[in-house]
Design a protein around this motif. Sequence first.
Motif, PDB file in Angstrom:
ATOM      1  N   LYS A  92       0.797  -1.238   0.097  1.00  0.00           N
ATOM      2  CA  LYS A  92       0.043   0.218   0.036  1.00  0.00           C
ATOM      3  C   LYS A  92       0.901   1.108   0.032  1.00  0.00           C
ATOM      4  CE  LYS A  92      -3.924  -1.994   2.102  1.00  0.00           C
ATOM      5  NZ  LYS A  92      -4.935  -2.146   3.291  1.00  0.00           N
ATOM      6  N   GLU A  93       1.894   1.148   0.691  1.00  0.00           N
ATOM      7  CA  GLU A  93       2.998   2.379   0.691  1.00  0.00           C
ATOM      8  C   GLU A  93       3.330   2.731  -0.717  1.00  0.00           C
ATOM      9  OE1 GLU A  93       6.216   1.568   3.332  1.00  0.00           O
ATOM     10  OE2 GLU A  93       5.237   1.305   4.971  1.00  0.00           O
ATOM     11  N   HIS A  94       3.399   1.647  -1.559  1.00  0.00           N
ATOM     12  CA  HIS A  94       3.745   2.021  -3.140  1.00  0.00           C
ATOM     13  C   HIS A  94       2.454   2.089  -3.644  1.00  0.00           C
ATOM     14  CE1 HIS A  94       8.057   1.069  -2.523  1.00  0.00           C
ATOM     15  NE2 HIS A  94       7.625   0.345  -1.709  1.00  0.00           N
ATOM     16  N   GLY A  95       1.376   2.142  -3.417  1.00  0.00           N
ATOM     17  CA  GLY A  95       0.191   2.896  -4.283  1.00  0.00           C
ATOM     18  C   GLY A  95      -0.481   1.691  -4.466  1.00  0.00           C
ATOM     19  N   ALA A  96      -0.449   0.613  -4.011  1.00  0.00           N
ATOM     20  CA  ALA A  96      -1.560  -0.597  -4.534  1.00  0.00           C
ATOM     21  C   ALA A  96      -2.570  -0.527  -3.705  1.00  0.00           C
ATOM     22  CB  ALA A  96      -0.616  -1.828  -4.226  1.00  0.00           C
ATOM     23  N   ASP A  97      -3.458  -1.039  -4.386  1.00  0.00           N
ATOM     24  CA  ASP A  97      -5.016  -1.214  -3.894  1.00  0.00           C
ATOM     25  C   ASP A  97      -4.870  -3.013  -3.621  1.00  0.00           C
ATOM     26  OD1 ASP A  97      -7.572  -1.649  -2.888  1.00  0.00           O
ATOM     27  OD2 ASP A  97      -8.236  -1.050  -4.765  1.00  0.00           O
ATOM     28  N   VAL A  98      -4.712  -3.316  -2.067  1.00  0.00           N
ATOM     29  CA  VAL A  98      -4.532  -4.807  -2.021  1.00  0.00           C
ATOM     30  C   VAL A  98      -5.910  -5.400  -1.480  1.00  0.00           C
ATOM     31  CG1 VAL A  98      -2.975  -6.315  -0.827  1.00  0.00           C
ATOM     32  CG2 VAL A  98      -2.415  -4.141  -1.543  1.00  0.00           C
ATOM     33  N   GLN A  99      -5.991  -6.584  -1.926  1.00  0.00           N
ATOM     34  CA  GLN A  99      -7.096  -7.646  -1.394  1.00  0.00           C
ATOM     35  C   GLN A  99      -6.375  -8.920  -1.210  1.00  0.00           C
ATOM     36  OE1 GLN A  99     -10.535  -7.615  -3.675  1.00  0.00           O
ATOM     37  NE2 GLN A  99     -11.656  -9.589  -2.470  1.00  0.00           N
ATOM     38  N   SER A 100      -6.445  -9.271   0.124  1.00  0.00           N
ATOM     39  CA  SER A 100      -5.809 -10.563   0.624  1.00  0.00           C
ATOM     40  C   SER A 100      -6.872 -11.824   0.391  1.00  0.00           C
ATOM     41  CB  SER A 100      -5.439 -10.479   1.901  1.00  0.00           C
ATOM     42  OG  SER A 100      -4.178  -9.537   1.920  1.00  0.00           O
ATOM     43  N   ILE A 101      -6.264 -12.983  -0.098  1.00  0.00           N
ATOM     44  CA  ILE A 101      -6.777 -14.195   0.326  1.00  0.00           C
ATOM     45  C   ILE A 101      -5.851 -15.300   0.533  1.00  0.00           C
ATOM     46  CG2 ILE A 101      -8.108 -13.567  -1.919  1.00  0.00           C
ATOM     47  CD1 ILE A 101      -6.754 -15.501  -3.557  1.00  0.00           C
ATOM     48  N   ASP A 102      -6.622 -16.362   0.858  1.00  0.00           N
ATOM     49  CA  ASP A 102      -5.815 -17.498   1.527  1.00  0.00           C
ATOM     50  C   ASP A 102      -5.474 -18.335   0.364  1.00  0.00           C
ATOM     51  OD1 ASP A 102      -8.326 -17.836   4.216  1.00  0.00           O
ATOM     52  OD2 ASP A 102      -6.458 -16.821   4.153  1.00  0.00           O
ATOM     53  N   LEU A 103      -4.174 -19.005   0.593  1.00  0.00           N
ATOM     54  CA  LEU A 103      -3.399 -19.947  -0.410  1.00  0.00           C
ATOM     55  C   LEU A 103      -4.540 -20.941  -0.678  1.00  0.00           C
ATOM     56  CD1 LEU A 103      -1.003 -20.540  -1.855  1.00  0.00           C
ATOM     57  CD2 LEU A 103      -0.536 -22.324   0.116  1.00  0.00           C
ATOM     58  N   ASP A 104      -5.325 -21.417   0.134  1.00  0.00           N
ATOM     59  CA  ASP A 104      -6.354 -22.634  -0.300  1.00  0.00           C
ATOM     60  C   ASP A 104      -7.303 -21.910  -1.132  1.00  0.00           C
ATOM     61  OD1 ASP A 104      -4.863 -24.275   1.465  1.00  0.00           O
ATOM     62  OD2 ASP A 104      -6.213 -23.903   3.178  1.00  0.00           O
ATOM     63  N   ASP A 105      -7.649 -20.876  -1.291  1.00  0.00           N
ATOM     64  CA  ASP A 105      -8.821 -20.148  -2.090  1.00  0.00           C
ATOM     65  C   ASP A 105      -8.371 -19.874  -3.657  1.00  0.00           C
ATOM     66  OD1 ASP A 105     -10.361 -20.065   0.068  1.00  0.00           O
ATOM     67  OD2 ASP A 105     -10.130 -18.052   0.593  1.00  0.00           O
ATOM     68  N   LEU A 106      -7.064 -20.221  -4.012  1.00  0.00           N
ATOM     69  CA  LEU A 106      -6.611 -20.239  -5.128  1.00  0.00           C
ATOM     70  C   LEU A 106      -7.351 -20.887  -6.285  1.00  0.00           C
ATOM     71  CD1 LEU A 106      -2.798 -19.593  -4.784  1.00  0.00           C
ATOM     72  CD2 LEU A 106      -4.531 -17.858  -5.736  1.00  0.00           C
ATOM     73  N   ASP A 107      -8.082 -21.810  -5.716  1.00  0.00           N
ATOM     74  CA  ASP A 107      -8.762 -22.855  -6.861  1.00  0.00           C
ATOM     75  C   ASP A 107      -9.958 -22.216  -7.301  1.00  0.00           C
ATOM     76  OD1 ASP A 107      -6.854 -24.748  -7.393  1.00  0.00           O
ATOM     77  OD2 ASP A 107      -7.870 -25.979  -5.632  1.00  0.00           O
ATOM     78  N   GLU A 108     -10.520 -21.215  -6.305  1.00  0.00           N
ATOM     79  CA  GLU A 108     -11.679 -20.360  -6.522  1.00  0.00           C
ATOM     80  C   GLU A 108     -11.370 -19.144  -7.662  1.00  0.00           C
ATOM     81  OE1 GLU A 108     -14.399 -21.276  -5.571  1.00  0.00           O
ATOM     82  OE2 GLU A 108     -13.445 -23.118  -4.731  1.00  0.00           O
ATOM     83  N   PRO A 109     -12.419 -18.618  -8.484  1.00  0.00           N
ATOM     84  CA  PRO A 109     -12.184 -17.374  -9.361  1.00  0.00           C
ATOM     85  C   PRO A 109     -11.560 -16.157  -8.472  1.00  0.00           C
ATOM     86  CG  PRO A 109     -14.348 -18.392  -9.979  1.00  0.00           C
ATOM     87  CD  PRO A 109     -13.744 -19.096  -8.545  1.00  0.00           C
ATOM     88  N   LEU A 110     -10.509 -15.682  -9.144  1.00  0.00           N
ATOM     89  CA  LEU A 110      -9.834 -14.451  -8.135  1.00  0.00           C
ATOM     90  C   LEU A 110     -10.765 -13.173  -8.485  1.00  0.00           C
ATOM     91  CD1 LEU A 110      -6.095 -15.051  -9.537  1.00  0.00           C
ATOM     92  CD2 LEU A 110      -7.163 -15.865  -7.267  1.00  0.00           C
ATOM     93  N   PRO A 111     -10.740 -12.406  -7.588  1.00  0.00           N
ATOM     94  CA  PRO A 111     -11.241 -11.113  -7.641  1.00  0.00           C
ATOM     95  C   PRO A 111     -10.620 -10.125  -8.587  1.00  0.00           C
ATOM     96  CG  PRO A 111     -10.567 -11.591  -5.404  1.00  0.00           C
ATOM     97  CD  PRO A 111      -9.976 -12.554  -6.262  1.00  0.00           C
ATOM     98  N   GLU A 112     -11.293  -9.292  -9.239  1.00  0.00           N
ATOM     99  CA  GLU A 112     -10.814  -8.234 -10.296  1.00  0.00           C
ATOM    100  C   GLU A 112      -9.452  -7.716  -9.860  1.00  0.00           C
ATOM    101  OE1 GLU A 112     -11.612  -7.804 -13.563  1.00  0.00           O
ATOM    102  OE2 GLU A 112     -13.506  -9.349 -13.231  1.00  0.00           O
ATOM    103  N   ALA A 113      -8.497  -7.896 -10.777  1.00  0.00           N
ATOM    104  CA  ALA A 113      -7.203  -7.303 -10.429  1.00  0.00           C
ATOM    105  C   ALA A 113      -6.269  -7.140 -11.471  1.00  0.00           C
ATOM    106  CB  ALA A 113      -6.428  -8.336  -9.304  1.00  0.00           C
ATOM    107  N   ASP A 114      -5.063  -6.380 -11.194  1.00  0.00           N
ATOM    108  CA  ASP A 114      -4.210  -6.096 -12.375  1.00  0.00           C
ATOM    109  C   ASP A 114      -2.804  -6.992 -12.267  1.00  0.00           C
ATOM    110  OD1 ASP A 114      -5.554  -3.588 -13.452  1.00  0.00           O
ATOM    111  OD2 ASP A 114      -5.037  -2.983 -11.486  1.00  0.00           O
TER     112      ASP A 114
END
Length: 283
Positions: free
Chosen positions: A26-48
Motif C-alpha cells: 500500500k505504501e507503493h500505491g497498491a490497492d490490496v485484497q488478500s486471499i488464502d492460499l487454499d482459495d486459489l482454486d476459486e475465481p480471483l477478484p478483479e485485479a491487475d
Amino acid sequence: MRIVLVANRKSGSGRTDGDRIQALLKEHGADVQSIDLDDLDEPLPEADRLVVAGGDGSIGVAARAANRADLPLAVLATGTANDFATALGLPRDLEDACALAADPDAPAQHREVGLAGGRPFVNAAAAGLSAVASRLAKPHKARLGRFAYAFGAVRAALTAPHTPCTVRCDGETVFDGDAWQVVVAVSGAFGGGANIGGTRPDDDHLDVAVVPARSRLALARHGYHMRRAMLTQQQDVPHHRGREIDVTVPAGTEFNVDGDLRRLDPARFTLLEGGLRVVVRRD
C-alpha cells in the motif's frame, strides 16, 4: 494498481507476515485484497496483478491461478530455499520485492510451468537423493535455513541407496537402469542453490537429467557441477528435452516437487499450457 495478495504464513517456518506485506504494498500505491492460499482454486477478484508471498511450492500453486486468470504474477520470496526467485534474479529483500510487485511499469517475462501428476511446479521434480535430502533437511530448516538442504544432501550422498528407474521422453525410452537421481526440470533450480543447468525458459519443453548410479565418490563431482549449474554438461549425465516425461520408479518412491515431498502415480510430467508471466526487474 489492483493487487490480489496470497501469503503462505507457514512458509519459511512461519515467517511470512501478511499484515506487513500489505502495508508495504500500500505504501507503493497498491490497492490490496488478500486471499488464502487454499482459495486459489476459486475465481480471483478483479485485479491487475497476483502477488504471492511464500516458498517455491506456493509459487507453483499461484502460477496456475495466475495462468487461469491471465494475470502477471509477482513473487515475494519468503520461503526457506527461494530457488525460483534466485534463478530469476528477483529481490530477496522484502521491501524491494514489494516495491517491484507494486510497480505498474515493471516488465513481465514468460516462464514455463510444469505439472507433476497435475501438481504445478516452477523449478524441478526429483526422485532419488534429492528427495532423501529434502526429508533429512526438514527438521533443521528453522535452525539452519537454506543450509539445511546442504546438510541433507551430504547425509543422503553418504547413506541413501540408488533408485531403479525408467525414463521416457515423448514416448521414447532415454534411460533404463539404476540412478542416484533423476530430475525433471523447468527452471532447473532445486535444493537451496543447486541447478542442473542447460534449461531454456521459453522452449515449450521440459528437461530431464539422470545421474546414473556409479561410485559414491563420483557424487562429489556431480554435486560440484550442480552447485555451478553445469550438471547437464557432464558426458556421463543423460540430458533430454520433451513435452511429456514419464518416470517409472518403485511404488512408494517420493519426488521432491519444488521442496514438497510427494508420491506420484503415475509419475508423468507435462507443461501447463500458456505458462506464466512473472514480474521481473528492469534490465
